[in-house]
Design a protein around this motif. Structure first.
Motif, PDB file in Angstrom:
ATOM      1  N   GLY A   1       0.834  -1.179  -0.092  1.00  0.00           N
ATOM      2  CA  GLY A   1      -0.004   0.026  -0.135  1.00  0.00           C
ATOM      3  C   GLY A   1       0.742   1.257   0.150  1.00  0.00           C
ATOM      4  O   GLY A   1       0.376   2.449  -0.045  1.00  0.00           O
ATOM      5  N   LEU A   2       2.106   1.123  -0.129  1.00  0.00           N
ATOM      6  CA  LEU A   2       2.919   2.531   0.266  1.00  0.00           C
ATOM      7  C   LEU A   2       3.465   2.886  -1.109  1.00  0.00           C
ATOM      8  O   LEU A   2       3.944   4.276  -1.391  1.00  0.00           O
ATOM      9  N   GLY A   3       3.302   2.046  -2.434  1.00  0.00           N
ATOM     10  CA  GLY A   3       3.666   2.542  -3.621  1.00  0.00           C
ATOM     11  C   GLY A   3       4.966   1.726  -4.137  1.00  0.00           C
ATOM     12  O   GLY A   3       5.544   1.042  -3.505  1.00  0.00           O
ATOM     13  N   CYS A   4       5.352   1.999  -5.300  1.00  0.00           N
ATOM     14  CA  CYS A   4       6.343   1.260  -5.991  1.00  0.00           C
ATOM     15  C   CYS A   4       7.729   1.666  -5.695  1.00  0.00           C
ATOM     16  O   CYS A   4       7.802   2.796  -5.103  1.00  0.00           O
ATOM     17  N   ASP A   5       8.961   0.895  -5.720  1.00  0.00           N
ATOM     18  CA  ASP A   5      10.133   1.400  -5.529  1.00  0.00           C
ATOM     19  C   ASP A   5      10.713   2.498  -6.105  1.00  0.00           C
ATOM     20  O   ASP A   5      11.325   3.373  -5.589  1.00  0.00           O
ATOM     21  N   GLY A   6      10.320   2.349  -7.365  1.00  0.00           N
ATOM     22  CA  GLY A   6      11.014   3.564  -8.490  1.00  0.00           C
ATOM     23  C   GLY A   6       9.878   3.796  -9.690  1.00  0.00           C
ATOM     24  O   GLY A   6       9.289   2.719 -10.007  1.00  0.00           O
ATOM     25  N   VAL A   7      10.082   4.906 -10.304  1.00  0.00           N
ATOM     26  CA  VAL A   7       9.369   5.495 -11.413  1.00  0.00           C
ATOM     27  C   VAL A   7      10.467   5.761 -12.417  1.00  0.00           C
ATOM     28  O   VAL A   7      11.384   6.629 -11.969  1.00  0.00           O
ATOM     29  N   ILE A   8      10.171   5.133 -13.694  1.00  0.00           N
ATOM     30  CA  ILE A   8      11.266   5.818 -14.861  1.00  0.00           C
ATOM     31  C   ILE A   8      10.020   6.564 -15.411  1.00  0.00           C
ATOM     32  O   ILE A   8       9.212   6.043 -15.928  1.00  0.00           O
ATOM     33  N   ASP A   9      10.388   8.017 -15.617  1.00  0.00           N
ATOM     34  CA  ASP A   9       9.380   8.878 -16.545  1.00  0.00           C
ATOM     35  C   ASP A   9       9.987   8.873 -17.756  1.00  0.00           C
ATOM     36  O   ASP A   9      10.899   9.745 -18.215  1.00  0.00           O
ATOM     37  N   ALA A  10       9.263   8.132 -18.811  1.00  0.00           N
ATOM     38  CA  ALA A  10       9.981   8.262 -20.131  1.00  0.00           C
ATOM     39  C   ALA A  10       8.807   8.979 -20.943  1.00  0.00           C
ATOM     40  O   ALA A  10       8.936   8.967 -22.262  1.00  0.00           O
ATOM     41  N   ALA A  11       7.762   9.788 -20.373  1.00  0.00           N
ATOM     42  CA  ALA A  11       6.757  10.432 -21.040  1.00  0.00           C
ATOM     43  C   ALA A  11       7.349  11.790 -21.547  1.00  0.00           C
ATOM     44  O   ALA A  11       8.266  12.314 -21.245  1.00  0.00           O
TER      45      ALA A  11
END
Ligand SMILES: [Zn+2]
Length: 341
Positions: A230-240
């Motif tokens: 419930g806390l979120g993912c470890d990392g986000v790669i923003d390729a937008a």
């Protein structure tokens, strides 16, 4: 000798045409490369549709994702010979004395000029390349794949060098363009569970991305991000290519997580970034690539650990550039590849 070239000749929208150009004269430290294949990049499309944000030296031959054989060697070039199979990095011009160059980060030298906007690129038969940015391509790796080393290096830098992934991490990639799909594939290679997020119009490209073993999500990725605790993912790669996706990334990532931002767009931010502080998030930009990254990526492509074939939508002669550009522009293919005539 003259050859057909895809030339971007003016800043106005649609200013791209085939022109017959002379083959370039090389300097003492250059080689002349006979191009085998050249990938079409989103940036080539942006210069064609005139929604790019970087200075262009008009007229210029497009194309910076390429490989081929050396056909001529400058008099001061060592270690390279005629017939060598090579790919070339993109930093055609850099300053040797720039402090960033001196520490090996010439991709961050502000005076750097690349193929396809700063100097003539590879959507033609012959291109002049400084020998310092060449890399050997093993015989078993076909040029149709090797020419896509460049976007793979962009992904490697964003995912491996500028992020931290441990096996078992949950990573979300925003934006299913070439770079987004390659980032998702690279994160899978690092051992992460990966979800690639797009919009309804991205359905076709997301379907292709499934071949890399990632989940694909159209719309809200929050349930996937929060599935474990419930806390979120470890990392986000923003390729937008839009600044607003940073807002989504800040919502998806868990406290003390990271965001690696490789996609960019000219729009200003219109939201509050306090969550960055409150959640203690590391926000990291990632730009281009350098020599050691190229060597690693060529090794991955040659061994078959990393496969670009799923994203190749077709190979067209340079004279049919318009169809190749159009198909990518409409999202019918992820990546178009050209070959000189
Ligand atoms: Zn590119």
């Amino acid at each position: 000798m003259k050859s057909a070239a895809v030339v971007n000749y003016a800043p106005e929208k649609g200013s791209v045409e085939i022109r017959e150009i002379e083959s370039p004269t090389i300097g003492a430290e250059d080689v002349l490369l006979e191009v085998a294949n050249v990938g079409v990049c989103g940036s080539d499309l942006h210069q064609w549709t005139a929604d790019h944000s970087w200075p262009v030296n008009y007229p210029v031959v497009l194309g910076h994702e390429f490989g081929g054989r050396i056909v001529e060697v400058g008099k001061d070039v060592e270690h390279w010979k005629e017939g060598d199979r090579v790919v070339s990095e993109t930093a055609a011009i850099i300053s040797r004395d720039n402090p960033m160059t001196r520490r090996g980060l010439y991709n961050l030298d502000p005076t750097r000029k690349g193929f396809g906007y700063g100097v003539n690129g590879a959507m033609t038969k012959y291109v002049k390349v400084p020998s310092r940015i060449l890399h050997h391509v093993p015989d078993q790796l076909p040029f149709e794949q090797a020419c896509l080393t460049e976007p793979c290096c962009v992904a490697y830098n964003a995912v491996v060098k500028n992020a931290r992934i441990e096996p078992g991490d949950r990573v979300i990639v925003l934006g299913p363009g070439t770079i987004g799909i390659l980032c998702a594939a690279m994160a899978r290679l690092c051992g992460a569970e990966v979800a690639l997020v797009g919009l309804p119009q991205d359905a076709h490209r997301l379907e292709i991305a499934k071949q890399y073993g990632c989940e694909v999500i159209i719309g809200d990725a929050k349930p996937w991000a929060q599935q474990r605790d419930g806390l979120g993912c470890d990392g986000v790669i923003d390729a937008a290519g839009a600044s607003i996706t940073l807002k989504i990334a800040l919502e998806l990532v868990r406290p003390a997580g990271w965001i690696s931002k490789v996609g960019w767009g000219p729009q200003p931010l219109g939201f509050n970034i306090d969550p960055l502080v409150q959640k203690n998030i590391t926000l990291q930009g990632s730009f281009s690539h350098n020599w050691p990254i190229w060597e690693r990526v060529i090794a991955l492509l040659s061994s078959g650990q990393f496969d670009v074939r799923p994203i190749i939508g077709g190979v067209w002669p340079v004279t049919e550039w318009h169809e190749a550009f159009e198909k990518m522009h409409k999202g019918e293919v992820v990546k178009s590849v050209l070959r000189p005539v």
